[in-house]
Design an enzyme around this catalytic site. Structure first.
Site, short mmCIF file in Angstrom:
data_model
loop_
_atom_site.label_atom_id
_atom_site.label_comp_id
_atom_site.label_asym_id
_atom_site.label_seq_id
_atom_site.Cartn_x
_atom_site.Cartn_y
_atom_site.Cartn_z
CB THR A 33 -0.99 -0.05 1.18
OG1 THR A 33 -1.95 0.99 1.03
CG2 THR A 33 -0.30 0.10 2.53
CG ASN A 34 -0.37 4.67 -1.42
OD1 ASN A 34 -1.04 5.47 -0.77
ND2 ASN A 34 -0.86 4.03 -2.48
NE ARG A 35 5.74 7.18 3.96
CZ ARG A 35 6.06 6.62 5.13
NH1 ARG A 35 5.21 6.66 6.13
NH2 ARG A 35 7.22 6.02 5.28
#
Ligand code: CTP
Ligand code: CA
Length: 227
Positions: A33-35
């Site tokens: 995933t990412n921030r």
């Protein structure tokens, strides 16, 4: 959440918004995933609602509750986000892609938990479908707006995304080094075919209102020209 009837410039208008990150599974207990926090997308959804629009929010996993009167469709993967958008877009007048969609997803999802049997491990990844480009290029009657997250060369990358994805507008922001992702404040460069404007650093609620104001103004002009 203060309504002024005179400001309901998007009344009768359907707005589809993507928000948050996506989650690409590796095995039953792990994912990529990412921030992205989803804050900007949720603020844009609330701002569109405040202009009188009927808002559908296709959202990846975030720690936010759905804005009042906004229809939220919860998804996890980029593929699920694409599928949900392809259905919802048939009704939409405006599409705003704020989601930080994973660009790559594992080729294979292990059905069992991957064990730490080897000293190194490589994951084969394949590109996801570009939701924004796909919907925008397939639906010329749709007013499509993108975001661009860049660590450098903001304006030139954003303008090339505007062209390549067939967008009416793009909102570009610098990311990295404590900027944008997971922050309460942000700044945007908003770019269209024959112009641009800067929205300076401010909290995401106000920024979303300023952005929605720009989008609605350009949308009305485009709709009048297009008949
Ligand atoms: N986007 C999308 N589907 C994808 C990837 C991106 O809909 N699979 C949308 C994002 O929601 C955003 C815009 O495309 O509105 C630009 O995303 P960005 O990550 O900045 O650009 P990419 O085209 O993915 O290129 P890169 O990450 O290499 O800069
Ligand atoms: Ca990307």
């Amino acid at each position: 959440d203060f309504y002024q009837p005179a400001n309901l410039v998007l009344k009768g208008c359907k707005v589809l918004i993507t928000a948050g990150p996506t989650r690409e599974p590796i095995d039953p207990v792990r994912f990529i995933t990412n921030r992205s926090s989803g804050k900007m997308g949720y603020a844009v959804a609330a701002a569109a609602r405040d202009l009188g629009a009927e808002v559908t929010l296709v959202s990846g996993p975030v720690q936010l509750s759905a804005p009042h009167q906004v229809k939220r469709i919860a998804v996890e993967t980029a593929q699920q986000m694409l599928d949900a958008c392809q259905t919802a877009v048939q009704e939409a007048d405006i599409f705003i892609a704020t989601a930080a969609v994973a660009d790559y997803t594992p080729v294979n999802v292990a059905t069992e938990k991957i064990k730490k049997s080897t000293p190194t491990l490589s994951l084969a990844l394949t590109k996801t479908t570009d939701i924004l480009a796909t919907l925008s290029l397939a639906n010329p009657q749709l007013f499509s707006v993108g975001f661009a997250a860049e660590t450098h060369d903001l304006l030139s990358y954003a303008r090339s995304k505007l062209e390549r994805k067939g967008l009416k507008m793009i909102a570009a922001n610098l990311v990295g080094e404590g900027k944008a992702f997971d922050q309460d404040q942000n700044a945007l460069e908003v770019i269209w075919q024959d112009g641009s404007t800067s929205l300076p650093e401010m909290d995401k609620q106000r920024l979303a209102q300023e952005l929605m104001h720009l989008i609605s103004t350009h949308y009305q002009t485009w709709k009048q020209q297009d008949g």
